[in-house]
Write a protein that holds these residues in place. Structure first.
Motif, short mmCIF file in Angstrom:
data_model
loop_
_atom_site.label_atom_id
_atom_site.label_comp_id
_atom_site.label_asym_id
_atom_site.label_seq_id
_atom_site.Cartn_x
_atom_site.Cartn_y
_atom_site.Cartn_z
N LYS A 9 0.84 -1.14 -0.01
CA LYS A 9 0.03 -0.21 0.09
C LYS A 9 0.74 1.41 0.00
CE LYS A 9 -3.27 2.09 3.05
NZ LYS A 9 -4.17 1.81 4.34
N VAL A 10 0.45 1.92 -0.73
CA VAL A 10 1.20 3.42 -0.80
C VAL A 10 0.79 4.44 0.29
CG1 VAL A 10 1.29 5.65 -1.94
CG2 VAL A 10 1.34 3.42 -3.39
N LEU A 11 2.00 4.74 1.03
CA LEU A 11 1.76 5.41 2.12
C LEU A 11 2.01 7.16 1.85
CD1 LEU A 11 3.79 3.21 4.63
CD2 LEU A 11 1.31 3.26 4.48
N GLU A 12 3.07 7.25 0.67
CA GLU A 12 3.40 8.55 0.55
C GLU A 12 3.85 8.66 -0.74
OE1 GLU A 12 5.78 10.30 3.67
OE2 GLU A 12 6.84 11.18 1.93
N GLN A 97 5.87 6.44 -15.68
CA GLN A 97 7.10 5.60 -16.07
C GLN A 97 7.63 5.18 -14.73
OE1 GLN A 97 6.59 5.50 -19.61
NE2 GLN A 97 8.87 5.33 -19.19
N GLY A 98 8.34 4.32 -14.70
CA GLY A 98 8.88 3.58 -13.37
C GLY A 98 9.74 4.99 -12.80
N ALA A 99 10.40 5.70 -13.48
CA ALA A 99 11.05 6.98 -12.91
C ALA A 99 10.43 7.70 -12.18
CB ALA A 99 11.91 7.48 -14.11
N ASP A 100 8.97 7.99 -12.63
CA ASP A 100 8.05 8.90 -11.87
C ASP A 100 7.84 8.53 -10.41
OD1 ASP A 100 7.93 10.23 -14.42
OD2 ASP A 100 6.14 9.15 -14.97
N VAL A 101 7.82 7.20 -10.21
CA VAL A 101 7.61 6.71 -8.84
C VAL A 101 8.66 6.34 -7.75
CG1 VAL A 101 5.23 6.19 -9.60
CG2 VAL A 101 7.00 4.35 -9.61
N ILE A 102 9.97 6.74 -8.29
CA ILE A 102 11.01 6.30 -7.28
C ILE A 102 10.91 7.23 -6.14
CG2 ILE A 102 13.61 6.43 -7.31
CD1 ILE A 102 12.31 4.62 -9.24
N GLY A 103 11.14 6.60 -5.03
CA GLY A 103 10.96 7.25 -3.67
C GLY A 103 9.74 7.05 -3.02
N THR A 104 8.68 6.54 -3.75
CA THR A 104 7.45 6.40 -3.02
C THR A 104 7.65 5.55 -1.72
OG1 THR A 104 6.36 6.44 -5.55
CG2 THR A 104 5.05 5.51 -3.70
N LEU A 105 6.90 5.98 -0.79
CA LEU A 105 6.89 4.88 0.53
C LEU A 105 5.69 3.93 0.48
CD1 LEU A 105 8.38 4.64 3.32
CD2 LEU A 105 6.65 6.24 4.22
N VAL A 106 5.95 2.65 0.77
CA VAL A 106 4.94 1.75 0.63
C VAL A 106 5.05 1.07 2.00
CG1 VAL A 106 4.89 1.59 -2.07
CG2 VAL A 106 6.20 0.16 -0.70
N ASN A 107 4.02 0.31 2.17
CA ASN A 107 4.01 -0.73 3.35
C ASN A 107 4.63 -1.97 2.70
OD1 ASN A 107 1.85 -2.98 4.68
ND2 ASN A 107 3.00 -1.73 6.02
N ALA A 108 5.25 -2.66 3.42
CA ALA A 108 5.56 -4.13 2.97
C ALA A 108 5.33 -4.92 4.08
CB ALA A 108 7.20 -4.14 2.86
N PRO A 109 4.10 -5.73 3.56
CA PRO A 109 3.60 -6.75 4.54
C PRO A 109 4.41 -7.78 5.21
CG PRO A 109 2.08 -6.54 2.55
CD PRO A 109 3.35 -5.91 2.26
N LEU A 110 4.60 -7.93 6.35
CA LEU A 110 5.49 -8.78 7.29
C LEU A 110 6.63 -8.33 7.22
CD1 LEU A 110 4.42 -12.56 6.16
CD2 LEU A 110 3.35 -11.12 7.85
N SER A 111 7.17 -7.17 6.66
CA SER A 111 8.48 -6.96 6.79
C SER A 111 9.04 -6.44 8.22
CB SER A 111 8.70 -5.84 5.74
OG SER A 111 10.30 -5.32 5.80
N VAL A 112 10.16 -6.52 8.40
CA VAL A 112 10.82 -6.17 9.74
C VAL A 112 10.61 -4.56 9.60
CG1 VAL A 112 12.30 -8.04 10.10
CG2 VAL A 112 13.13 -6.16 8.90
N HIS A 113 10.47 -3.93 8.49
CA HIS A 113 10.44 -2.63 8.46
C HIS A 113 9.19 -2.19 8.14
CE1 HIS A 113 14.95 -2.50 8.28
NE2 HIS A 113 14.87 -3.56 7.23
N SER A 114 8.50 -2.12 9.42
CA SER A 114 7.04 -1.84 9.48
C SER A 114 6.66 -0.51 9.23
CB SER A 114 6.63 -2.33 10.79
OG SER A 114 7.36 -1.41 12.02
N ASN A 115 7.72 0.63 9.29
CA ASN A 115 7.31 1.88 8.87
C ASN A 115 7.39 2.43 7.47
OD1 ASN A 115 7.42 2.78 11.47
ND2 ASN A 115 9.45 3.20 11.41
N GLY A 116 7.61 1.11 6.71
CA GLY A 116 7.48 1.26 5.08
C GLY A 116 8.86 1.06 4.53
#
Ligand code: ZZB
Length: 260
Positions: A9-12, A97-116
């Motif tokens: 999920k996109v967070l930002e 384009q992929g280049a347009d979305v570089i830096g988007t913050l997303v939730n990674a389900p189950l990841s240890v990195h729970s802030n995204g």
């Protein structure tokens, strides 16, 4: 190929993408980046998610409050697997384009990195495979490890913040041959210096798959202590049950060329 589609999920959004998104996606609706993975049991170790900077992607409407970021090709395939509500229909609301979305913050389900985690560029993403979106697990995927090392080294060149590529790589699977960080171990042993060392990386990937599947044991998460062979299905089902994933089958080459 039977993949698992993960809903990140996109967070930002980054500033560059905001205008396009605001005009296309209703306020309050969720957009998900959807990588296709063969290794759901490694999702604990996600540290970022890759897109091909030069690949064209779409945002597709799944329901009033769910939109998917994918390649057109993957959206079409999904429309014939009951992933979209209407058979064969995959409404595209935006193109990026992929280049347009570089830096988007997303939730990674189950990841240890729970802030995204961040969306980062990977030159070797294939537009014609999976969804064109690849979630990154540098502990267990040699391609991902080689790429994050390169991204951190040349952050300025890639136009990213160095720390986006430097999230901690936590051991999640142990194997007899490569210890608890299979991919970094293989990349170092095989003296792989760049994500462009395609031949060696293909070999490292094969070794990592085999050793992980037949000898790997989970050392992190809900199924800690279980063999990877068992955990794979259990994690996949847990992700599906929690609404964070779905099955996605990739038609073989013959089907693709006949439907194209
Ligand atoms: C997370 C993951 C963790 C993956 C791991 C692998 C590994 P295959 O075997 O060739 O079908 N992938 C998916 N789509 C693409 C794409 N369009 N371009 C480039 N790479 C892609 O490859 C399937 C795997 O390749 C997928 O599973 C995905 O990365 C990546 F620890 O998802 B995987 C030893 C591998 N380990």
């Amino acid at each position: 190929q039977e993949y698992t589609g993960i809903k990140m999920k996109v967070l930002e959004w980054p500033e560059a993408a905001k205008k396009t998104i605001q005009g296309a996606v209703p306020e309050g609706a969720n957009v998900y980046f959807v990588p296709a993975t063969l290794r759901p049991e490694t999702m604990y170790g996600q540290t970022c998610c890759f897109v091909g900077p030069k690949i064209t992607y779409g945002i597709f409407k799944v329901s009033d409050n769910e939109y998917f970021f994918l390649s057109d090709r993957a959206a079409r395939n999904m429309a014939f697997q009951s992933i979209f509500p209407e058979w064969g229909v995959f409404p595209k609301v935006a193109e990026l384009q992929g280049a347009d979305v570089i830096g988007t913050l997303v939730n990674a389900p189950l990841s240890v990195h729970s802030n995204g985690v961040r969306i980062l560029p990977m030159e070797t993403v294939k537009a014609t495979k999976g969804t064109g979106v690849v979630t990154s697990v540098p502990s267990d995927s040699p391609d991902d490890y080689a790429t994050v090392v390169d991204l951190a080294k040349k952050a300025e060149y890639y136009g990213i913040k160095k720390e986006w590529a430097e999230l901690e790589i936590v051991p999640i699977i142990e194997t007899p041959s490569y210890g608890n960080l299979t991919a970094p171990t293989l990349v170092k042993q095989m003296k792989i210096n760049s994500p462009k060392d395609a031949k060696q990386l293909a070999e490292a990937k094969e070794l990592a798959y085999k050793e992980g599947f037949y000898q790997g044991k989970m050392i992190y998460g809900e199924f800690k202590g279980r063999p990877v062979q068992e955990a794979k299905e259990l994690v996949r089902q847990a992700l599906i049950d929690s609404g964070n994933a779905f099955n996605y089958a990739e038609p073989d080459g013959l089907v693709i060329s006949r439907s194209a």
